[in-house]
Design a protein around this motif. Structure first.
Motif, PDB file in Angstrom:
ATOM      1  N   LYS A 107       0.766  -1.083   0.090  1.00 57.80           N
ATOM      2  CA  LYS A 107      -0.063   0.041   0.001  1.00 57.80           C
ATOM      3  C   LYS A 107       0.942   1.088   0.001  1.00 57.80           C
ATOM      4  N   THR A 148       2.384   2.139  -3.280  1.00 56.46           N
ATOM      5  CA  THR A 148       1.268   2.840  -4.175  1.00 56.46           C
ATOM      6  C   THR A 148       0.969   4.243  -3.800  1.00 56.46           C
ATOM      7  N   GLU A 149       1.071   4.545  -2.659  1.00 53.07           N
ATOM      8  CA  GLU A 149       0.823   5.940  -2.117  1.00 53.07           C
ATOM      9  C   GLU A 149       1.794   6.828  -2.429  1.00 53.07           C
ATOM     10  N   GLN A 170       1.866   7.511  -6.102  1.00 46.91           N
ATOM     11  CA  GLN A 170       0.960   8.573  -6.575  1.00 46.91           C
ATOM     12  C   GLN A 170       1.414   9.736  -6.003  1.00 46.91           C
ATOM     13  N   LEU A 203      -3.707   3.531  -8.983  1.00 49.74           N
ATOM     14  CA  LEU A 203      -5.049   2.632  -8.241  1.00 49.74           C
ATOM     15  C   LEU A 203      -6.032   2.966  -9.178  1.00 49.74           C
ATOM     16  N   GLY A 221      -3.783  10.838  -3.898  1.00 49.99           N
ATOM     17  CA  GLY A 221      -3.558   9.663  -3.633  1.00 49.99           C
ATOM     18  C   GLY A 221      -3.774   9.555  -1.925  1.00 49.99           C
ATOM     19  N   TRP A 251      -7.948   6.286  -0.426  1.00 48.01           N
ATOM     20  CA  TRP A 251      -7.756   4.917  -1.118  1.00 48.01           C
ATOM     21  C   TRP A 251      -9.361   4.591  -1.427  1.00 48.01           C
ATOM     22  N   CYS A 304     -12.328   1.943  -2.835  1.00 47.36           N
ATOM     23  CA  CYS A 304     -12.463   0.533  -3.645  1.00 47.36           C
ATOM     24  C   CYS A 304     -13.850   0.535  -4.004  1.00 47.36           C
ATOM     25  N   HIS A 340      -7.493  -1.748   2.786  1.00 48.30           N
ATOM     26  CA  HIS A 340      -6.775  -0.313   2.740  1.00 48.30           C
ATOM     27  C   HIS A 340      -7.682   0.710   2.734  1.00 48.30           C
ATOM     28  N   ALA A 341      -8.870   0.482   2.281  1.00 52.30           N
ATOM     29  CA  ALA A 341      -9.634   1.802   1.687  1.00 52.30           C
ATOM     30  C   ALA A 341     -10.282   2.454   2.703  1.00 52.30           C
TER      31      ALA A 341
END
Lengths: 382, 395
Positions: free
Chosen positions: B40, B43-44, B47, B90, B120, B123, B125, B165-166
């Motif tokens: 996670k 990715t953050e 971003q 994402l 970012g 998060w 979903c 993670h959302a």
């Protein structure tokens, strides 16, 4: 021509089918896989009591004198229930090799121990970079008085980390790819210089990479004739392939049953999804593939014991080609028809898919065996 | 007709490449190129780096903080990112809910939600599928009842990718049982921290935790989180699926993977020769390479079509997922018997323990198993073929 099982084989089939259905469920299997050794000793003892572990050994060594067709019956049921115990590694491969290539003393020493379930053996043959080439062996065994010193690296030693003893192929003469110059040795897993990296496999079995660093073994541990082990290795692997083909057929049958049940009960758009013709045809193709694979598994079992090399090799490679392709199709489509459920760990179908995938990879994938058949064709027409 | 990129486009490609060389952190590149477990924080971080450059949303118009790039630029950017080893951004915010909010949301919603997607910080979903509503999505039953200025949501969503993670979930909920099932659906944005939401992991067949079930028990959602009009959610959902399908072609990622597969085929040994000299393997590689080229150009054809992507987008989803699956399958086959080992701890960056075979063999079978989802999720490939046969061919 007769494709029927004998009365004894039919009885064996029935009792094994009951065993995997009643005593080897999803949860029990999960517990075995996550245990330290990945083997359930109680199950293994149970197999010994059923006579399965010595099935293919001569009666003189506590066996039942069975053949590859008997092994097929066992493996097909193990495939149906995804049994993870080391039957292939210990009984079919190592036991088969001792039976076919060992001397009297070795057979008397080892086979009853396998049959009783006390001893686990594994075959350490494949090497890094060899891929599926059976003659590609760089591990060496140097003669030193009445001993041999073994050095080298082995991969894909199925259940190697659980075995008490290893049968190790090594080069005693010749070049890296030569069929001549190979010899087999019995090595204790705990011997000085043996280092084992034990891995779980994606399908709940075990494999190991094992290195041998100046491992000393007595000349009595030589199995068969020095420099002439290749035919025995090749035949043993063929027996292993025949067993894997049967296991794949069992797993495909289980996949088809699970998938059929799923598409009959899962409803979308107000009807069971099995009402959609596209899924009906897919299911029909899975069934066709499985039946073709079954035929080829029977062919493989019928030829696996044969010493007519050319015919045996052709049958085995044809079988592994078609079974590998069928395993791929049935595995992939079984998952696809289960939809999202098919890619979850909780579905048995997902585990069947993983085993079917790995069976294709083991001892040569469909491409490799197609090449074997193809090369054989060239040799015949030359 | 000219299939070449213009000098401007080539210059743009060089600019992107240079940026990636200067700004993509080595540890992230290594993690992506070795196909290790996604993370996670990674990715953050990525971003945020893109956001600070002004490249946070390559597919958005400038009005909302996007780059305003044309489709060709978007493709070039995506491809260069993948080839450099950048993690995939994402989709849930950038390619799914973002465009929905931009197109159907009100000004307040745009101001409230789009910045967090871009940076970012939030998060997102997706709450579409339910246990009883997969391919037949319109049969969904998670209900939202209006009570004063709130909705009370009850029900269950499933296959919620990275929902663990959302911060937010965009949901299709049932606000009416009148008329056709499609007519009573609304599009609701829900804060994952609201009391009554329970996220339970689903372990996938590769042993990894990527997807979840999300349970809603009397979850109180402000009515201002409704997108567009009540009972019009199906229209927005279809709009979103069109965007998702174009993204699912995934050409950039597949080109990067194809490049790697060719390297692996040179490195892996087949006895005394490299695997690439095995004609059976090489022929299949060549076939897949040709199919990937066809996909790449088809994507460009669709994206440059002034009429916009119609039901033809289903071609891209089908071919993109099939080609991706075959790439992972060939990577597994290239590893041969080494691919059978399952070493979950080896999917972390700091792993130094034993592995079977090459570093490429380690994730290969797990990836292959995991990627079977591609032909199932995002509208199964059977559903995509229904779309083509019904909406394109009129059958």
């Amino acid at each position: 021509m007769n494709f029927d099982l004998s009365e004894e084989q039919q009885m064996l089939n029935d009792s094994l089918r009951r065993f995997v259905t009643n005593e080897y469920g999803y949860e029990k299997r999960g517990e075995i896989i996550s245990s330290g050794t990945g083997i359930d000793r109680a199950t293994w003892s149970n197999f010994a009591e059923m006579g399965l572990l010595g099935f293919s050994f001569p009666e003189d060594y506590d066996g039942l004198g069975g053949n590859a067709v008997d092994t097929m019956v066992v493996m097909e049921n193990f495939g149906r229930g995804l049994v993870v115990e080391p039957y292939l590694a210990t009984v079919v491969l190592a036991g088969g090799l001792i039976r076919d290539a060992g001397n009297e003393a070795q057979k008397a020493d080892i086979l009853p121990g396998i049959a009783s379930g006390e001893r686990l053996l594994a075959l350490a043959h494949y090497e890094p970079g060899a891929r599926y080439n059976l003659s590609h062996v760089q591990t060496t065994a140097r003669k030193d008085g009445d001993h041999f010193q073994i050095s080298g690296q082995k991969t894909t030693v199925l259940h190697g980390g659980q075995a008490n003893q290893l049968i190790v192929s090594a080069r005693t003469s010749g070049g890296v790819n030569d069929e001549s110059g190979l010899s087999l040795f019995l090595v204790d897993s705990g011997a000085k210089g043996v280092k084992v990296d034990d891995f779980a496999t994606h399908d709940g079995h075990r494999t190991a990479d094992i290195s041998f660093s100046n491992v000393t073994v007595s000349a009595h541990n030589l199995i068969g004739t020095i420099d002439e082990a290749f035919p025995a290795i090749e035949k043993t692997v063929d027996l292993g392939i025949a067993a894997l083909c049967a296991e794949a057929v069992g797993a495909m049958e289980a996949m088809n049953a699970a998938t059929l049940e799923y598409i009959k009960t899962r409803k979308q758009f107000g009807v069971p999804i099995g009402k959609f013709q596209v899924l009906q045809h897919r299911m029909a193709d899975m069934f066709i593939q499985t039946e073709q694979a079954r035929t080829m598994a029977i062919l493989a079992a019928s030829e696996a014991d044969s010493d007519d090399r050319a015919n045996r090799r052709e049958a085995i490679s044809m079988a592994k080609t078609l079974v590998g392709q069928a395993a791929r199709y049935v595995g992939q489509q079984g998952v696809q028809l289960h939809g999202g459920m098919g890619v979850t760990d909780e579905m048995f179908a997902a585990h069947l898919f993983k085993r079917l995938t790995l069976i294709n990879l083991l001892f040569g994938d469909a491409d490799h065996h197609l090449a074997q058949v193809s090369d054989g064709l060239l040799a015949k027409t030359a | 007709m000219d299939l070449n990129y213009t000098p401007e486009q080539e210059a743009f490609r060089a600019e992107v490449r240079q940026f990636l060389e200067d700004n993509l952190p080595d540890d992230i590149r290594e993690r992506v190129q070795k196909r290790l477990r996604p993370d996670k924080a990674m990715t953050e971080r990525w971003q945020k780096i893109l956001f600070e450059k002004g490249w946070g949303a390559s597919t958005w118009p400038t009005e909302f903080g996007g780059t305003g790039w044309d489709p060709i630029q978007q493709i070039i950017f995506e491809e260069e990112c993948a080839l450099a080893g950048a993690p995939r951004q994402l989709d849930f915010g950038l390619r799914m809910v973002g465009p929905v909010i931009m197109t159907f949301g009100n000004d307040e919603q745009k101001q409230r939600f789009l910045p967090g997607i871009l940076s970012g910080e939030d998060w997102w979903c997706q709450g579409y599928s339910e246990p009883g509503a997969g391919s037949d999505l319109a049969s969904l039953r998670t209900s939202a009842k209006r009570e004063g200025d709130h909705y009370i949501v009850n029900g269950q969503k499933t296959w919620t990718t990275l929902g663990q993670h959302a911060d937010w979930i965009f949901c299709l909920v049932r606000t009416s049982t009148q008329g056709k099932p499609q007519q009573g659906i609304s599009f609701l944005l829900i804060d994952m921290n609201t009391p009554g939401i329970d996220v339970k992991p689903i372990i996938m067949l590769d042993g990894e935790h990527e997807i979840n079930e999300v349970y809603f028990d009397n979850v109180k959602v402000p009515a201002e989180n409704l997108i567009g009009e009540e009972n019009q959610g199906w229209t927005y959902a279809k709009f979103l699926l069109g965007h998702e399908r174009t993204g699912l072609a995934n050409v950039g990622q597949w080109k990067a993977l194809m490049k790697r597969l060719k390297e692996v085929a040179r490195q892996e040994q087949d006895g005394q020769r490299p695997l690439i000299e095995n004609t059976r393997f090489r022929d299949r590689l060549a076939q897949l390479d040709a199919e990937l080229r066809a996909l790449e150009l088809t994507v460009l054809r669709v994206l440059t079509d002034k009429r916009g992507p119609g039901p033809q987008a289903s071609i891209l989803k089908i071919r993109g997922t099939e080609i991706g699956q075959q790439l992972f399958e060939m990577l597994m086959e290239a590893g041969g018997q080494d691919s059978i080992a399952h070493i979950p701890e080896a999917l972390e960056l700091d792993y130094n323990g034993p592995r079977a075979g090459s570093i490429d063999a380690t994730p290969s079978a797990g990836d292959y198993f995991n990627m079977r989802k591609l032909s199932i999720f995002g509208g199964s490939n059977e559903i995509q073929r229904n779309i083509i046969s019904q909406l394109v061919l009129g059958l």
